[in-house]
Scaffold this motif. Structure first.
Motif, PDB file in Angstrom:
ATOM      1  N   LEU A 261      69.923 -82.647  50.516  1.00 20.41           N
ATOM      2  CA  LEU A 261      70.347 -81.465  50.258  1.00 20.41           C
ATOM      3  C   LEU A 261      71.741 -81.428  49.437  1.00 20.41           C
ATOM      4  CD1 LEU A 261      69.128 -79.563  53.409  1.00 20.41           C
ATOM      5  CD2 LEU A 261      68.055 -79.615  51.104  1.00 20.41           C
ATOM      6  N   ARG A 262      72.582 -82.158  49.957  1.00 18.04           N
ATOM      7  CA  ARG A 262      73.895 -82.316  49.232  1.00 18.04           C
ATOM      8  C   ARG A 262      73.877 -82.695  47.871  1.00 18.04           C
ATOM      9  NH1 ARG A 262      75.383 -84.750  54.349  1.00 18.04           N
ATOM     10  NH2 ARG A 262      76.378 -83.448  55.527  1.00 18.04           N
ATOM     11  N   LYS A 263      73.037 -83.616  47.529  1.00 17.43           N
ATOM     12  CA  LYS A 263      72.521 -84.215  46.218  1.00 17.43           C
ATOM     13  C   LYS A 263      71.934 -82.963  45.414  1.00 17.43           C
ATOM     14  CE  LYS A 263      72.656 -89.232  47.403  1.00 17.43           C
ATOM     15  NZ  LYS A 263      71.893 -90.303  47.401  1.00 17.43           N
ATOM     16  N   ALA A 264      70.908 -82.331  45.767  1.00 19.80           N
ATOM     17  CA  ALA A 264      69.957 -81.424  45.209  1.00 19.80           C
ATOM     18  C   ALA A 264      70.673 -80.031  44.978  1.00 19.80           C
ATOM     19  CB  ALA A 264      68.695 -81.637  45.781  1.00 19.80           C
ATOM     20  N   ILE A 265      71.383 -79.379  45.954  1.00 15.40           N
ATOM     21  CA  ILE A 265      71.503 -78.091  45.829  1.00 15.40           C
ATOM     22  C   ILE A 265      72.571 -77.911  44.823  1.00 15.40           C
ATOM     23  CG2 ILE A 265      72.532 -76.111  47.015  1.00 15.40           C
ATOM     24  CD1 ILE A 265      71.329 -77.055  49.517  1.00 15.40           C
ATOM     25  N   PRO A 266      73.475 -78.637  44.434  1.00 17.09           N
ATOM     26  CA  PRO A 266      74.584 -78.347  43.485  1.00 17.09           C
ATOM     27  C   PRO A 266      73.896 -78.140  41.892  1.00 17.09           C
ATOM     28  CG  PRO A 266      75.514 -79.754  44.766  1.00 17.09           C
ATOM     29  CD  PRO A 266      73.899 -79.792  45.394  1.00 17.09           C
ATOM     30  N   LEU A 267      72.542 -78.728  41.857  1.00  9.73           N
ATOM     31  CA  LEU A 267      72.105 -78.750  40.691  1.00  9.73           C
ATOM     32  C   LEU A 267      71.124 -77.526  40.346  1.00  9.73           C
ATOM     33  CD1 LEU A 267      70.199 -82.417  40.637  1.00  9.73           C
ATOM     34  CD2 LEU A 267      72.453 -81.857  39.652  1.00  9.73           C
ATOM     35  N   PHE A 268      71.057 -76.550  41.302  1.00  7.18           N
ATOM     36  CA  PHE A 268      70.295 -75.310  41.189  1.00  7.18           C
ATOM     37  C   PHE A 268      71.018 -74.225  40.692  1.00  7.18           C
ATOM     38  CE2 PHE A 268      67.749 -77.491  44.914  1.00  7.18           C
ATOM     39  CZ  PHE A 268      67.168 -78.136  44.005  1.00  7.18           C
ATOM     40  N   ASP A 269      70.807 -73.739  39.840  1.00  5.34           N
ATOM     41  CA  ASP A 269      71.635 -72.280  39.136  1.00  5.34           C
ATOM     42  C   ASP A 269      70.677 -71.267  39.452  1.00  5.34           C
ATOM     43  OD1 ASP A 269      72.645 -70.508  37.683  1.00  5.34           O
ATOM     44  OD2 ASP A 269      73.394 -71.576  36.160  1.00  5.34           O
ATOM     45  N   GLY A 270      70.902 -70.413  40.380  1.00  5.82           N
ATOM     46  CA  GLY A 270      70.173 -69.174  40.893  1.00  5.82           C
ATOM     47  C   GLY A 270      70.578 -68.776  42.099  1.00  5.82           C
ATOM     48  N   GLY A 271      69.853 -67.835  42.801  1.00  3.86           N
ATOM     49  CA  GLY A 271      69.713 -67.493  44.209  1.00  3.86           C
ATOM     50  C   GLY A 271      68.612 -67.893  44.822  1.00  3.86           C
ATOM     51  N   PHE A 272      68.805 -68.565  45.993  1.00  8.18           N
ATOM     52  CA  PHE A 272      67.653 -69.285  46.705  1.00  8.18           C
ATOM     53  C   PHE A 272      68.021 -69.265  48.244  1.00  8.18           C
ATOM     54  CE2 PHE A 272      70.423 -72.274  44.688  1.00  8.18           C
ATOM     55  CZ  PHE A 272      70.894 -73.170  45.657  1.00  8.18           C
ATOM     56  N   HIS A 273      66.834 -68.908  48.738  1.00 15.10           N
ATOM     57  CA  HIS A 273      66.567 -69.266  50.239  1.00 15.10           C
ATOM     58  C   HIS A 273      65.310 -70.089  50.382  1.00 15.10           C
ATOM     59  CE1 HIS A 273      65.109 -67.205  54.362  1.00 15.10           C
ATOM     60  NE2 HIS A 273      65.892 -68.374  54.529  1.00 15.10           N
ATOM     61  N   VAL A 274      65.309 -71.248  50.728  1.00 15.47           N
ATOM     62  CA  VAL A 274      64.339 -72.050  50.693  1.00 15.47           C
ATOM     63  C   VAL A 274      64.063 -72.713  52.112  1.00 15.47           C
ATOM     64  CG1 VAL A 274      63.373 -74.333  49.684  1.00 15.47           C
ATOM     65  CG2 VAL A 274      64.778 -72.563  48.453  1.00 15.47           C
ATOM     66  N   GLY A 275      62.923 -72.832  52.276  1.00 14.87           N
ATOM     67  CA  GLY A 275      62.307 -73.608  53.692  1.00 14.87           C
ATOM     68  C   GLY A 275      61.365 -74.685  53.184  1.00 14.87           C
ATOM     69  N   GLY A 276      61.651 -75.581  53.985  1.00 13.94           N
ATOM     70  CA  GLY A 276      60.847 -77.082  53.702  1.00 13.94           C
ATOM     71  C   GLY A 276      60.511 -77.673  55.056  1.00 13.94           C
ATOM     72  N   ILE A 277      59.423 -78.557  55.065  1.00  8.92           N
ATOM     73  CA  ILE A 277      58.854 -79.448  56.425  1.00  8.92           C
ATOM     74  C   ILE A 277      58.600 -80.778  55.712  1.00  8.92           C
ATOM     75  CG2 ILE A 277      58.528 -77.695  57.698  1.00  8.92           C
ATOM     76  CD1 ILE A 277      55.809 -77.517  56.967  1.00  8.92           C
ATOM     77  N   THR A 278      58.979 -81.634  56.300  1.00 16.15           N
ATOM     78  CA  THR A 278      58.669 -83.187  55.872  1.00 16.15           C
ATOM     79  C   THR A 278      57.400 -83.600  56.812  1.00 16.15           C
ATOM     80  OG1 THR A 278      60.171 -84.319  56.932  1.00 16.15           O
ATOM     81  CG2 THR A 278      60.798 -83.497  54.869  1.00 16.15           C
ATOM     82  N   GLY A 279      56.766 -84.764  56.191  1.00  9.57           N
ATOM     83  CA  GLY A 279      55.632 -85.367  56.947  1.00  9.57           C
ATOM     84  C   GLY A 279      55.946 -86.013  58.213  1.00  9.57           C
ATOM     85  N   ASN A 280      57.403 -86.385  58.240  1.00 13.34           N
ATOM     86  CA  ASN A 280      57.793 -87.057  59.554  1.00 13.34           C
ATOM     87  C   ASN A 280      58.294 -85.900  60.416  1.00 13.34           C
ATOM     88  OD1 ASN A 280      59.903 -86.594  58.183  1.00 13.34           O
ATOM     89  ND2 ASN A 280      61.239 -88.362  58.918  1.00 13.34           N
ATOM     90  N   GLY A 281      58.264 -84.748  60.291  1.00 13.70           N
ATOM     91  CA  GLY A 281      58.706 -83.631  61.232  1.00 13.70           C
ATOM     92  C   GLY A 281      59.955 -83.187  61.233  1.00 13.70           C
ATOM     93  N   THR A 282      60.776 -83.309  60.037  1.00 19.12           N
ATOM     94  CA  THR A 282      62.080 -82.520  59.636  1.00 19.12           C
ATOM     95  C   THR A 282      61.821 -81.303  59.166  1.00 19.12           C
ATOM     96  OG1 THR A 282      63.176 -84.856  59.544  1.00 19.12           O
ATOM     97  CG2 THR A 282      64.167 -82.963  58.610  1.00 19.12           C
ATOM     98  N   GLY A 283      62.258 -80.234  59.527  1.00 17.22           N
ATOM     99  CA  GLY A 283      62.204 -79.121  58.939  1.00 17.22           C
ATOM    100  C   GLY A 283      63.558 -78.352  58.744  1.00 17.22           C
ATOM    101  N   PHE A 284      63.654 -77.737  57.426  1.00 20.96           N
ATOM    102  CA  PHE A 284      65.130 -77.283  56.817  1.00 20.96           C
ATOM    103  C   PHE A 284      64.748 -76.031  56.062  1.00 20.96           C
ATOM    104  CE2 PHE A 284      63.141 -80.175  53.876  1.00 20.96           C
ATOM    105  CZ  PHE A 284      63.206 -79.297  52.617  1.00 20.96           C
ATOM    106  N   VAL A 285      65.972 -75.437  56.382  1.00 22.97           N
ATOM    107  CA  VAL A 285      66.169 -74.070  55.576  1.00 22.97           C
ATOM    108  C   VAL A 285      67.400 -74.101  54.895  1.00 22.97           C
ATOM    109  CG1 VAL A 285      66.282 -71.549  55.703  1.00 22.97           C
ATOM    110  CG2 VAL A 285      64.760 -72.767  57.031  1.00 22.97           C
ATOM    111  N   PHE A 286      67.562 -73.794  53.552  1.00 22.73           N
ATOM    112  CA  PHE A 286      69.084 -73.636  52.955  1.00 22.73           C
ATOM    113  C   PHE A 286      69.033 -72.362  52.058  1.00 22.73           C
ATOM    114  CE2 PHE A 286      66.528 -76.400  50.189  1.00 22.73           C
ATOM    115  CZ  PHE A 286      66.843 -75.828  49.148  1.00 22.73           C
ATOM    116  N   ARG A 287      70.448 -72.027  51.950  1.00 28.52           N
ATOM    117  CA  ARG A 287      70.762 -70.861  51.158  1.00 28.52           C
ATOM    118  C   ARG A 287      71.688 -71.205  50.102  1.00 28.52           C
ATOM    119  NH1 ARG A 287      73.619 -65.381  53.873  1.00 28.52           N
ATOM    120  NH2 ARG A 287      72.894 -64.041  52.313  1.00 28.52           N
ATOM    121  N   ASP A 288      71.663 -70.382  49.160  1.00 32.97           N
ATOM    122  CA  ASP A 288      72.787 -70.854  47.895  1.00 32.97           C
ATOM    123  C   ASP A 288      74.242 -70.385  48.062  1.00 32.97           C
ATOM    124  OD1 ASP A 288      73.446 -68.031  46.494  1.00 32.97           O
ATOM    125  OD2 ASP A 288      71.363 -67.814  47.534  1.00 32.97           O
ATOM    126  N   ALA A 289      75.033 -70.907  47.372  1.00 31.36           N
ATOM    127  CA  ALA A 289      76.590 -70.968  47.986  1.00 31.36           C
ATOM    128  C   ALA A 289      76.867 -69.486  47.678  1.00 31.36           C
ATOM    129  CB  ALA A 289      77.239 -72.020  46.990  1.00 31.36           C
TER     130      ALA A 289
END
Length: 615
Positions: A208-236
């Motif tokens: 997320l630290r690498k990806a989020i700075p690349l996004f220009d917009g407003g966002f509230h995103v949720g994700g889940i990975t196949g190994n069982g990690t879940g995450f939610v992040f919000r724009d700066a």
């Protein structure tokens, strides 16, 4: 809002922290998590009517068995359609094995969406079409579990082309229409990179630290990975809303606080706001962390969330909407000359009802002050009949407009369509004294003004009031939005049309061509993002001049009843909603460079006669 516009989507995330047997014992059902997901989504149904989707990840699945599943629907009543299908699978299993619900481990192996991680989404489409393929969650599949990814969000990105380029992806026809596809490619790129560097120990925070700075917009995103990690992040800037609730049984995140409170029956202070630039990560072992993944910037939470979009059942939003209405009581009273005897207050549409109560309170506060002053002026000489009349004097309010079922025109001829549109709303006859009463109606906001002109004003005019006063609890909408709301064409805004008309009337129309030339020059130098050129369209005029022109534009041709408009001021909006200061659609002060690029592109489209989005 009388002019329907599409807006922010809804997100629901659940991470169960106990074994399924726990929920069976505590709540009598192994489906507790799915039931809560349904509630979270249903309590946010206002946030998406173009479709819905759910995804689930199961932990500790035997090799060769599916661990990630997804289901989407673009049907009418999409939420019900999704959970009907999930319910049918459960019911079919019970037919073959009536006791399967008493064996959580067995049921988990057979029920596709009985997962420890659940992700739900409600879609209001601002990009792409309303096909099911555009419904979230999107998924990326891989033979390595940690590289499987499901994503959903409430967001708009304005730099999708650059995002595809940054990870070396040539987007296909479908991907070009979806900013989630671009966001997915970037996140998945860094996810695979992280897993290659540390197989089986992927740190999603670094991704997320690498990806989020690349996004220009407003966002509230949720994700889940196949190994069982879940995450939610919000724009700066905190443009899109994000809330969470955590106890020893569950980790929950959603787009609205009230949805979490209702679904889990918890107090307001138990539901926290995920702050700008933060991420909530639930690790595969059930532990979690909330971390600042990108530095927070000036808070610019969307003010339209408080004015209109979020459900008013949230106690803070309810109070703020009342305050928006209360703020307007003074300018309304001044406009009607404080003549409450001959004024009727109402609201259109139903979503403006809470602001209407605030407007009434302001009028009642004034009337009560007058009562006190009058009674005190009488001294000891009080006539009982006159006192009774004074005490019983009330602010007049009526349910003037009733929205009928959605009317569909069966003839495409313009004249016939216009005739039918007039009857979307119906009126309550006998509520207005003809030629005597001023009719004051409050709306959430005035976007295009089309419904006001073609339907509401014509309808109100049938009551033959002395005057019609339209009150907007939002300020003038002057600029496109590119962070979630489907407002990207300048020509759609009644405020912009009013400014253009004023330029024409004053012989200043050449300014438009000058500004267009400036935009072209900025575009050629790749500097379209550096400043908002369109602000100059409005600089020549006062708010009052534009408001007066808007009143003319929403008055149907041939109507001899005066129509006036009063708008909320920017200052009063911020005072009423101090936590949500995002106001770029009113002021043109965009929080990210992409906003300037969008507004300038929208202006170029307008000048070139293109009916196209600004991004």
């Amino acid at each position: 809002m009388s002019d329907a516009i599409k807006h922010e989507c809804g997100l629901a995330f659940i991470r169960l922290r106990k074994p399924f047997s726990w929920y069976q014992q505590q709540y009598g059902t192994v489906l507790w998590g799915l039931n809560k997901l349904y509630l979270l989504m249903e309590k946010q149904h206002n946030r998406g009517q173009d479709g819905a989707g759910v995804a689930a990840v199961k932990l500790d699945v035997e090799p060769g068995y599916p661990f990630m599943n997804r289901l989407r629907s673009a049907n009418t009543g999409a939420i019900a359609d999704l959970f009907r299908q999930i319910g049918e699978e459960f019911n079919d299993l019970q037919k073959y094995n009536p006791d399967i619900a008493q064996h959580p481990g067995l049921l988990k192996g057979h029920l596709s969406f009985l997962g420890e991680l659940l992700l739900g989404h409600l879609r209001y489409g601002t990009q792409g079409r309303n096909n099911v393929e555009f419904c979230h969650p999107f998924i990326k599949r891989h033979t390595i579990p940690a590289r499987n990814l499901a994503l959903a969000g409430n967001f708009n990105l304005v730099n999708t082309e650059e995002l595809f380029e940054s990870v070396g992806v040539e987007p296909g026809a479908f991907q070009k229409q979806s900013d989630l596809a671009a966001l997915m490619e970037v996140l998945h790129h860094f996810l695979v990179e992280a897993d290659e560097a540390a197989p089986g120990a992927t740190d999603i925070l670094n991704v997320l630290r690498k990806a989020i700075p690349l996004f220009d917009g407003g966002f509230h995103v949720g994700g889940i990975t196949g190994n069982g990690t879940g995450f939610v992040f919000r724009d700066a800037h905190g443009i899109r809303p994000s809330y969470y609730y955590i106890n020893d049984e569950v980790i929950v995140a959603a787009s609205e606080r009230a949805a979490i409170r209702t679904a889990f029956n918890v107090a307001e202070n138990e539901v926290q706001e995920l702050m700008p630039g933060q991420a909530l990560v639930a690790w595969p072992d059930g532990t979690y962390v909330i971390e600042q993944v990108v530095p927070a910037k000036e808070r610019k939470a969307c003010s339209f969330e408080r004015i209109y979009f979020s459900r008013g059942s949230d106690e803070k939003i309810y109070k703020e909407r009342q305050q928006l209405g209360y703020n307007l009581s003074k300018p309304v009273l001044e406009h009607i000359g404080y003549d409450l005897r001959n004024t009727i207050f109402s609201f259109i549409p139903n979503t403006a009802e809470v602001a209407f109560y605030g407007l009434l309170k302001g009028a009642e506060h004034y009337l009560n002050q007058i009562k006190i002053e009058r009674i005190q002026s009488w001294g000891a000489d009080v006539d009982p009949e006159r006192l009774t009349e004074m005490i019983n004097r009330k602010v007049r309010m009526e349910k003037i407009a009733i929205k009928d079922v959605k009317m569909r025109t069966f003839i495409t001829e313009d004249a016939s369509r216009s005739e039918m549109v007039q009857h979307v709303y119906d009126i309550t006859y006998g509520t207005v004294r003809r030629g005597e009463d001023t009719l004051v109606v409050i709306d959430d906001s005035i976007v295009r003004g089309t419904t006001l002109r073609e339907s509401i004003i014509r309808m109100l005019a049938r009551l033959e009031p002395k005057k019609i006063l339209v009150v907007s609890s939002a300020p003038q909408i002057r600029y496109p939005d590119c962070y979630g709301i489907d407002m990207s064409k300048l020509g759609d805004f009644i405020a912009f049309s009013a400014a253009v008309e004023l330029l024409k009337e004053r012989g200043q129309e050449s300014l438009l061509q000058e500004l267009y030339n400036e935009c072209v020059s900025l575009h050629e130098r790749n500097e379209l993002h550096t400043r908002n050129v369109v602000k100059s369209v409005y600089k020549t005029f006062t708010n009052e001049e534009i408001t007066a022109k808007i009143a003319q534009l929403i008055t149907p041709a041939g109507l001899d009843i005066p129509v006036a408009v009063i708008y909320q001021t920017i200052e009063d909006l911020h005072a009423a909603c101090p936590g949500n200061l995002g106001d770029w659609y009113f002021t043109g002060n965009y929080p990210t460079p992409g906003g300037n690029r969008v507004v300038n592109k929208a202006f170029m489209n307008y000048m070139e006669g293109k009916n196209a989005r600004g991004y």
